[in-house]
Write a protein that holds these residues in place. Structure first.
Motif, mmCIF file in Angstrom:
data_model
loop_
_atom_site.group_PDB
_atom_site.id
_atom_site.type_symbol
_atom_site.label_atom_id
_atom_site.label_comp_id
_atom_site.label_asym_id
_atom_site.label_seq_id
_atom_site.Cartn_x
_atom_site.Cartn_y
_atom_site.Cartn_z
ATOM 1 N N PHE A 198 5.646 5.493 -21.046
ATOM 2 C CA PHE A 198 4.762 6.638 -20.822
ATOM 3 C C PHE A 198 3.289 6.207 -20.867
ATOM 4 O O PHE A 198 2.478 6.645 -20.070
ATOM 5 C CB PHE A 198 5.026 7.721 -21.878
ATOM 6 C CG PHE A 198 4.212 8.959 -21.676
ATOM 7 C CD1 PHE A 198 4.634 9.951 -20.798
ATOM 8 C CD2 PHE A 198 3.011 9.138 -22.348
ATOM 9 C CE1 PHE A 198 3.875 11.097 -20.595
ATOM 10 C CE2 PHE A 198 2.246 10.284 -22.151
ATOM 11 C CZ PHE A 198 2.681 11.263 -21.268
ATOM 12 N N GLU A 199 2.969 5.309 -21.791
ATOM 13 C CA GLU A 199 1.566 4.915 -21.968
ATOM 14 C C GLU A 199 1.194 3.646 -21.216
ATOM 15 O O GLU A 199 0.094 3.508 -20.709
ATOM 16 C CB GLU A 199 1.279 4.682 -23.462
ATOM 17 C CG GLU A 199 0.240 5.638 -23.980
ATOM 18 C CD GLU A 199 0.075 5.547 -25.482
ATOM 19 O OE1 GLU A 199 0.109 4.427 -26.034
ATOM 20 O OE2 GLU A 199 -0.080 6.614 -26.098
ATOM 21 N N ALA A 202 2.284 0.815 -15.350
ATOM 22 C CA ALA A 202 1.391 1.121 -14.218
ATOM 23 C C ALA A 202 2.040 2.210 -13.365
ATOM 24 O O ALA A 202 3.263 2.387 -13.399
ATOM 25 C CB ALA A 202 1.171 -0.146 -13.388
ATOM 26 N N ALA A 203 1.197 2.921 -12.599
ATOM 27 C CA ALA A 203 1.705 4.034 -11.784
ATOM 28 C C ALA A 203 2.812 3.555 -10.850
ATOM 29 O O ALA A 203 2.721 2.463 -10.274
ATOM 30 C CB ALA A 203 0.560 4.634 -10.970
ATOM 31 N N THR A 399 3.607 17.622 -14.985
ATOM 32 C CA THR A 399 3.665 17.074 -13.631
ATOM 33 C C THR A 399 2.549 16.081 -13.309
ATOM 34 O O THR A 399 2.602 15.426 -12.280
ATOM 35 C CB THR A 399 3.598 18.209 -12.592
ATOM 36 O OG1 THR A 399 2.446 18.984 -12.878
ATOM 37 C CG2 THR A 399 4.839 19.073 -12.632
ATOM 38 N N GLY A 400 1.540 15.968 -14.160
ATOM 39 C CA GLY A 400 0.421 15.064 -13.846
ATOM 40 C C GLY A 400 0.859 13.605 -13.812
ATOM 41 O O GLY A 400 2.020 13.289 -14.118
ATOM 42 N N ARG A 401 -0.024 12.705 -13.432
ATOM 43 C CA ARG A 401 0.205 11.257 -13.421
ATOM 44 C C ARG A 401 1.541 10.894 -12.775
ATOM 45 O O ARG A 401 2.397 10.254 -13.389
ATOM 46 C CB ARG A 401 0.142 10.682 -14.832
ATOM 47 C CG ARG A 401 -1.205 10.877 -15.510
ATOM 48 C CD ARG A 401 -1.369 9.992 -16.731
ATOM 49 N NE ARG A 401 -0.200 10.011 -17.581
ATOM 50 C CZ ARG A 401 0.240 8.984 -18.286
ATOM 51 N NH1 ARG A 401 -0.405 7.849 -18.253
ATOM 52 N NH2 ARG A 401 1.283 9.082 -19.038
ATOM 53 N N GLY A 402 1.701 11.325 -11.527
ATOM 54 C CA GLY A 402 2.944 11.019 -10.816
ATOM 55 C C GLY A 402 4.087 11.704 -11.520
ATOM 56 O O GLY A 402 4.055 12.902 -11.778
ATOM 57 N N ASP A 403 5.118 10.936 -11.908
ATOM 58 C CA ASP A 403 6.281 11.567 -12.538
ATOM 59 C C ASP A 403 6.174 11.567 -14.069
ATOM 60 O O ASP A 403 7.152 11.807 -14.753
ATOM 61 C CB ASP A 403 7.552 10.835 -12.098
ATOM 62 C CG ASP A 403 7.417 9.327 -12.253
ATOM 63 O OD1 ASP A 403 6.329 8.859 -12.671
ATOM 64 O OD2 ASP A 403 8.391 8.621 -11.948
ATOM 65 N N ARG A 404 5.003 11.270 -14.599
ATOM 66 C CA ARG A 404 4.978 11.077 -16.044
ATOM 67 C C ARG A 404 4.462 12.248 -16.881
ATOM 68 O O ARG A 404 4.905 12.470 -17.989
ATOM 69 C CB ARG A 404 4.172 9.821 -16.392
ATOM 70 C CG ARG A 404 5.073 8.618 -16.496
ATOM 71 C CD ARG A 404 4.353 7.411 -16.948
ATOM 72 N NE ARG A 404 3.527 6.864 -15.887
ATOM 73 C CZ ARG A 404 2.678 5.886 -16.054
ATOM 74 N NH1 ARG A 404 2.498 5.361 -17.246
ATOM 75 N NH2 ARG A 404 1.980 5.434 -15.054
ATOM 76 N N THR A 406 0.788 14.710 -18.148
ATOM 77 C CA THR A 406 -0.550 14.434 -18.685
ATOM 78 C C THR A 406 -0.559 14.699 -20.190
ATOM 79 O O THR A 406 -0.197 15.797 -20.620
ATOM 80 C CB THR A 406 -1.582 15.388 -18.028
ATOM 81 O OG1 THR A 406 -1.345 15.370 -16.618
ATOM 82 C CG2 THR A 406 -3.002 14.964 -18.342
#
Ligand SMILES: Cc1ncc(COP(=O)(O)O)c(C=O)c1O
Length: 474
Positions: A198-199, A202-203, A399-404, A406
């Protein structure tokens, strides 16, 4: 002669305020802001049964943390109480320094060898997990000394790891807040990043791809230091105090490959993951590694009495025994007979109740299902379990940061808001940042898991309402 107890020492019937006043006046608690706690007052826990605690106000609390990851067989187990009583009456203490041993210590060493993976035939006892990890540092350096490679000193660990609170334990750990107090880490201990997708991913990188990337941070660090200077790598199979971070399935096998390739000792810190927590006797079996050394504590006695130690694999034990001469290390309580008697009763009970298999086949998968449902909650960005450990990551938006998703800003302390609701609603769940974590006793039933999950859901709802009311989600 029996000591005469003063009424003060005997009294179990002070009011909560009286307990809190005496506590604030004299008791410095671990990992605590002393002044803030004195102002607020401790919650005083007075008794326990099965998976429940009661406080001095008579309030019942579901203990989803097994005390501090340790009360695996639950509270009030008669077999452990009787084992302690019998041993206290027979021989409350004798040491193991002077070419002496006691029956419980010998029997426990034998039983530990039986339940551990086959490479482990020897044990070195300590009083706690931290002391066990001090032993690890002494032992791995001694091992390379004996082999004529004294320059192999460096132990590689991970950021956010927890390996205890002594000088060596805290140094092996990767908690920045601990390193900041007292000039840690001690020399020769370095840290790589943790396998926290999660942290740290990379995207666009999948969990499995990330597992390999994270493991290869170890290889990169070994090459940077020089393999001939690296003594060992240490890790918790699942990072516990760091927030129950379950690594991708690809991570540990790659770590094993790297340790093998460079001849580096692999140390599995099993203080939390030992004795069934992950659905095998030890977490290394769940993760598919063959460590050379394993630290244990907590679940060895289900926390009824302090005991820890190090399982020493044949690779290390043979060198220490055959070529090492005297090992100048040990503790007064190494192999304490009462602690060992309780551990024997505890491990036998774990076997009798089939708890390891039960976590593997029944309550572990049942918890995983329940957590998969909690993952649908609007506040939950990630839900992970491994056996009977679990974490829910609270996020600002899923839903932010692609599939991860916020995260919340860390200074909002949303995890602490949630923990407050848990406390008020009769549930012990711990907050590590915004990761809400559990590790309930292994005796927990399906019905009790339902009860726990209903409490968790209620506390998530209350937290979400708070977050919205305070505008923390904007
Ligand atoms: C993985 C791990 N290692 C070591 C320790 C330290 O154990 P102790 O508190 O018994 O010294 C802990 C304690 O939580 C732990 O989680």
């Amino acid at each position: 002669m029996n000591a005469v107890l003063t009424p003060r020492a005997e009294s179990g019937n002070r009011t909560t305020q009286q307990w809190q006043a005496a506590d604030a006046a004299h008791f410095l608690h671990p990992f605590t802001d002393f002044k803030a706690l004195a102002r607020k007052g401790s919650r005083v826990i007075t008794r326990a049964e099965d998976i429940y605690l009661w406080d001095s106000e008579g309030k019942k609390i579901l203990d989803a943390m097994s005390g501090l990851w340790c009360v695996n067989v639950g509270y009030g187990q008669r077999a452990l109480i009787d084992a302690a009583t019998r041993q206290l009456e027979t021989l409350p203490f004798y040491n193991a320094f002077f070419q002496t041993a006691t029956p419980p210590a010998i029997e426990l060493a034998e039983l530990l060898a039986e339940v551990s993976p086959p490479q482990f035939q020897h044990v070195f006892f300590s009083g706690s997990g931290s002391e066990g990890n001090d032993t690890i540092v002494r032992m791995v350096r001694r091992y390379w000394d004996i082999l004529g490679q004294p320059e192999r000193q460096v132990i590689i660990s991970r950021k956010n790891a927890y390996h205890g609170s002594t000088m060596a334990g805290a140094s092996l750990g990767g908690m920045a807040g601990m390193h900041a107090q007292g000039g840690l880490p001690i020399p020769g201990i370095v840290h790589i990043d943790q396998p926290y997708w999660f942290e740290n991913a990379a995207a666009g990188v999948s969990r499995d791809e990330f597992g390999l990337v994270a493991a290869r941070w170890l290889e990169a660090r070994i090459l940077e230091i020089g393999a001939d200077k690296v003594a060992a790598f240490i890790g918790e199979p699942v990072q516990g105090a760091g927030g129950v971070i379950v690594p991708p399935a690809t991570y540990w096998p790659e770590i094993q490959r790297i340790c093998d390739q460079y001849g580096i000792l692999l140390v599995s810190d099993e203080v939390i993951t030992g004795f069934g927590r992950t659905g095998h006797w030890f977490g290394c079996e769940t993760m598919g590694t063959r460590p050379d050394l394993m630290t244990f504590a907590k679940g060895v006695t289900s926390g009824y009495i302090p005991l820890g130690g190090v399982m020493v694999g044949d690779r290390v034990a043979n060198v220490l025994i055959e070529q090492g001469g005297e090992f100048n290390h040990g503790y007064t309580y190494s192999g304490h007979p009462v602690a060992c008697a309780v551990a024997l009763a505890n491990i036998k009970l774990v076997r009798e109740l089939g708890l390891v298999q039960r976590v593997h086949d029944d309550v572990g998968p049942y918890l995983a299902q329940a957590f998969a449902q909690l993952a649908e909650h609007p506040l939950v960005g990630e839900a992970q379990t491994c056996g009977l450990m679990g974490a829910l990551l609270l996020v600002k938006d899923k839903t932010g940061r692609g599939d991860r998703g916020t995260p919340f800003a860390s200074d909002l302390e949303v995890g602490m808001i949630c923990r407050g609701h848990c406390f008020a609603n009769g549930l012990i769940m711990r907050a590590v940042g915004d990761r809400m974590i559990i590790a309930p006793p292994l005796v927990i039933t399906r019905g009790q898991i339902d009860e726990m999950v209903a409490l968790i859901r209620r506390c998530l709802d209350l937290t979400l309402a708070d977050v919205r009311a305070r505008g923390l989600d904007r």
